[in-house]
Motif scaffolding. Sequence first.
Motif, PDB file in Angstrom:
ATOM      1  N   GLU A 153      71.478  97.827 -21.624  1.00  8.60           N
ATOM      2  CA  GLU A 153      70.733  97.896 -22.885  1.00  8.60           C
ATOM      3  C   GLU A 153      70.961  96.658 -23.742  1.00  8.60           C
ATOM      4  N   GLU A 156      68.608  93.985 -22.620  1.00  9.13           N
ATOM      5  CA  GLU A 156      67.221  94.263 -23.000  1.00  9.13           C
ATOM      6  C   GLU A 156      66.931  93.818 -24.423  1.00  9.13           C
ATOM      7  N   ARG A 157      67.908  93.970 -25.330  1.00  9.33           N
ATOM      8  CA  ARG A 157      67.693  93.566 -26.725  1.00  9.33           C
ATOM      9  C   ARG A 157      67.526  92.065 -26.873  1.00  9.33           C
TER      10      ARG A 157
END
Length: 184
Positions: A153, A156-157
């Motif tokens: 995650e 992804e940011r």
Amino acid sequence: MKLSENTPRIHVGTYGMYNNGSLYGKWFDLSDYSDAEEFIKDCYEYHRNEFLPELMFQDWENIPDSLISESSLHENAFKYFEAISEMDDDNAEAFQIYCTQIVNWPYNGNDLSETLEGFQESYQGYFGKRNDPKTDFAYQYLEDTGLLSGAPEILERYFDYEAYGRDLFLEGYSEYEGYVFIDQ
């Protein structure tokens, strides 16, 4: 043909009247006709008071310029109108863009069914609702393909969707007024 605000219409006068300084004519709603022959017959009937009227299409609405000129309507125009009458407004607009800006139909030699098939394979959707269609398409593309599904995650940011979208459109995709197509 469905009746909507996007119904094709032509204002038909005659060259004789125009040359005499008159724009006298009538707006004809093409959804009232099944083919060009019926439409032309009605135009001549309307101008029956003139000896051998030469029809002049003085203005038109919702008809691609590739299908009409001041003195003629393309033979495939009613097939085109029938095809778009079965589409929602966004798909109809995308199909018009596809025909005029991508494949140059009807002048490319393909029949309408081939063109519709190519459109269905090429058209990806409308992405012009927000800021940048290419970035919006990149978000959708990554979600559909799952390219980032296994990434942490935190990674992804930091992913640059704008740059990725820009790269997608360098080779493989085209965007016209928010409508996205696969290059063929």
